[in-house]
Design a protein around this motif. Structure first.
Motif, mmCIF file in Angstrom:
data_model
loop_
_atom_site.group_PDB
_atom_site.id
_atom_site.type_symbol
_atom_site.label_atom_id
_atom_site.label_comp_id
_atom_site.label_asym_id
_atom_site.label_seq_id
_atom_site.Cartn_x
_atom_site.Cartn_y
_atom_site.Cartn_z
ATOM 1 N N TYR A 106 0.829 -1.203 0.000
ATOM 2 C CA TYR A 106 0.000 0.000 0.000
ATOM 3 C C TYR A 106 0.868 1.260 0.000
ATOM 4 C CZ TYR A 106 -3.693 -3.240 1.543
ATOM 5 O OH TYR A 106 -4.583 -4.278 1.642
ATOM 6 N N HIS A 107 0.327 2.331 -0.584
ATOM 7 C CA HIS A 107 1.024 3.610 -0.599
ATOM 8 C C HIS A 107 0.330 4.664 0.266
ATOM 9 C CE1 HIS A 107 2.346 1.767 -4.501
ATOM 10 N NE2 HIS A 107 3.507 2.164 -4.021
ATOM 11 N N THR A 108 -0.994 4.553 0.388
ATOM 12 C CA THR A 108 -1.740 5.604 1.080
ATOM 13 C C THR A 108 -2.400 5.117 2.364
ATOM 14 O OG1 THR A 108 -3.769 5.140 -0.160
ATOM 15 C CG2 THR A 108 -2.236 6.734 -1.120
ATOM 16 N N ILE A 109 -2.270 3.834 2.667
ATOM 17 C CA ILE A 109 -2.755 3.312 3.936
ATOM 18 C C ILE A 109 -1.678 2.420 4.544
ATOM 19 C CG2 ILE A 109 -5.158 3.375 3.142
ATOM 20 C CD1 ILE A 109 -5.099 0.329 2.991
ATOM 21 N N LYS A 110 -1.808 2.163 5.837
ATOM 22 C CA LYS A 110 -0.953 1.205 6.529
ATOM 23 C C LYS A 110 -1.857 0.201 7.231
ATOM 24 C CE LYS A 110 1.280 3.920 9.319
ATOM 25 N NZ LYS A 110 2.257 4.395 10.328
ATOM 26 N N THR A 111 -1.390 -1.013 7.358
ATOM 27 C CA THR A 111 -2.177 -2.033 8.058
ATOM 28 C C THR A 111 -1.287 -2.813 9.013
ATOM 29 O OG1 THR A 111 -1.830 -3.759 6.381
ATOM 30 C CG2 THR A 111 -3.731 -2.293 6.070
ATOM 31 N N GLU A 112 -1.909 -3.329 10.058
ATOM 32 C CA GLU A 112 -1.219 -4.265 10.953
ATOM 33 C C GLU A 112 -2.257 -5.166 11.599
ATOM 34 O OE1 GLU A 112 -0.626 -2.066 15.211
ATOM 35 O OE2 GLU A 112 0.684 -1.363 13.594
ATOM 36 N N LEU A 113 -1.858 -6.400 11.839
ATOM 37 C CA LEU A 113 -2.745 -7.383 12.448
ATOM 38 C C LEU A 113 -2.216 -7.718 13.838
ATOM 39 C CD1 LEU A 113 -5.125 -9.363 12.273
ATOM 40 C CD2 LEU A 113 -3.602 -10.978 11.108
ATOM 41 N N THR A 114 -3.011 -7.413 14.854
ATOM 42 C CA THR A 114 -2.634 -7.657 16.243
ATOM 43 C C THR A 114 -3.808 -8.281 16.979
ATOM 44 O OG1 THR A 114 -1.193 -5.695 16.209
ATOM 45 C CG2 THR A 114 -1.777 -6.593 18.360
ATOM 46 N N ASP A 115 -3.582 -9.438 17.584
ATOM 47 C CA ASP A 115 -4.629 -10.124 18.357
ATOM 48 C C ASP A 115 -5.897 -10.300 17.534
ATOM 49 O OD1 ASP A 115 -2.974 -10.321 20.583
ATOM 50 O OD2 ASP A 115 -3.637 -8.395 21.397
ATOM 51 N N ASN A 116 -5.727 -10.683 16.278
ATOM 52 C CA ASN A 116 -6.848 -10.935 15.356
ATOM 53 C C ASN A 116 -7.631 -9.674 14.984
ATOM 54 O OD1 ASN A 116 -7.029 -13.719 17.367
ATOM 55 N ND2 ASN A 116 -6.695 -13.990 15.170
ATOM 56 N N ILE A 117 -7.103 -8.499 15.350
ATOM 57 C CA ILE A 117 -7.716 -7.222 14.963
ATOM 58 C C ILE A 117 -6.866 -6.594 13.866
ATOM 59 C CG2 ILE A 117 -8.454 -4.937 15.722
ATOM 60 C CD1 ILE A 117 -8.615 -6.091 18.585
ATOM 61 N N PHE A 118 -7.483 -6.254 12.751
ATOM 62 C CA PHE A 118 -6.795 -5.675 11.602
ATOM 63 C C PHE A 118 -6.945 -4.158 11.671
ATOM 64 C CE2 PHE A 118 -6.447 -5.203 6.792
ATOM 65 C CZ PHE A 118 -5.123 -5.615 6.729
ATOM 66 N N PHE A 119 -5.832 -3.479 11.933
ATOM 67 C CA PHE A 119 -5.849 -2.023 12.024
ATOM 68 C C PHE A 119 -5.534 -1.433 10.653
ATOM 69 C CE2 PHE A 119 -5.142 -3.451 16.309
ATOM 70 C CZ PHE A 119 -5.878 -2.571 17.093
ATOM 71 N N ILE A 120 -6.424 -0.584 10.168
ATOM 72 C CA ILE A 120 -6.260 0.079 8.881
ATOM 73 C C ILE A 120 -6.098 1.574 9.145
ATOM 74 C CG2 ILE A 120 -7.306 0.555 6.630
ATOM 75 C CD1 ILE A 120 -9.026 -1.997 7.077
#
Length: 258
Positions: free
Chosen positions: A2-16
């Motif tokens: 991605y170029h305009t968003i970031k994501t991370e997966l922590t404890d089965n929660i996907f942060f966008i």
């Protein structure tokens, strides 16, 4: 990826994270396309149980659309832009996994519409909400006229859209636009706390709650009939058997989503 968003997966929660802080995270066509891909991942990745959408930086969740893209659009191109926005936001609204908007600053125009497409909203104390499109000779185009009216009522919604005014997080709470207002540093922890609680419930039942609640706003659907059918379908799941047995045995249920 991605170029305009970031994501991370922590404890089965996907942060966008909408990640254009220099533009106050304004939505442009690239952001919308990447957001659509991220939501597709929420649907398809079994490791993801829920999602949070928020903005990077301290000033803005999403401070509207990128107005520079509007200057050269014809009516036909404007219609195409709106249709794409409707598709992405409806995809969020219909997601069978919970999606929370963590509003960390300005949520204006398309940003307010994005927040409203999520299943519910948590606001930081510094958050501001508004639909200021009339200041540009426009109206909300990504479903905002419909979702805002549903959430806060016709009178308040028309006032907000006609004046173009912003409201505070506390007003948004009072009007029913957000579920909670917390200190900025507590925003993601509060979202995480709520989602971890939801993760302990039956995933198929959660998906059916979302489906049926959305049907209440769809004039093309009989929400009561859908509820009846979805309620009945629960009886064919292993999760109902587990939930009932756990209740009788006075122990926590261990749901498997089957």
């Amino acid at each position: 990826m991605y170029h305009t968003i970031k994501t991370e997966l922590t404890d089965n929660i996907f942060f966008i994270y909408i990640n254009r802080p220099d533009k106050l995270n304004a939505l442009n066509q690239e952001v919308m396309a990447e957001l659509a891909l991220a939501i597709d991942e929420v649907y398809s990745n079994p490791q993801i149980r829920s999602a949070v959408i928020t903005g990077t930086g301290e000033k803005a969740f999403v401070a509207g659309a990128d107005i520079s893209e509007f200057l050269t659009l014809s009516a036909e191109q404007g219609a195409d832009l709106a249709k794409k926005g409707h598709v992405v936001f409806k995809h969020i609204e219909d997601c069978p996994k919970p999606v929370i908007a963590a509003v960390n600053g300005f949520a204006l125009g398309g940003g307010c519409e994005l927040a409203m497409a999520c299943h519910f909203r948590i606001a930081a104390t510094n958050a501001k909400f508004g639909q200021p499109e009339v200041n540009l000779g426009l109206i909300p185009g990504y479903g905002g006229t419909q979702r805002l009216t549903t959430l806060i009522g016709k009178g308040k919604a028309m006032e907000l859209m006609m004046t173009g005014d912003m409201i505070s997080a506390d007003d948004a709470l009072q009007w029913g636009l957000v579920n909670y207002v917390v200190a900025p540093g507590e925003l993601l922890p509060k979202a995480t706390e709520l989602l971890k609680k939801i993760h302990t419930k039956a995933p198929l039942a959660i998906a059916r709650v979302i489906k049926c609640a959305n049907a209440a706003l769809d004039h093309n659907m009989d929400g009561f009939e859908l509820e009846l059918n979805e309620f009945a379908a629960c009886f064919a799941t292993k999760d109902l058997q587990e939930g009932a047995q756990a209740f009788i045995q006075k122990r926590p249920a261990k749901f498997i989503g089957e």
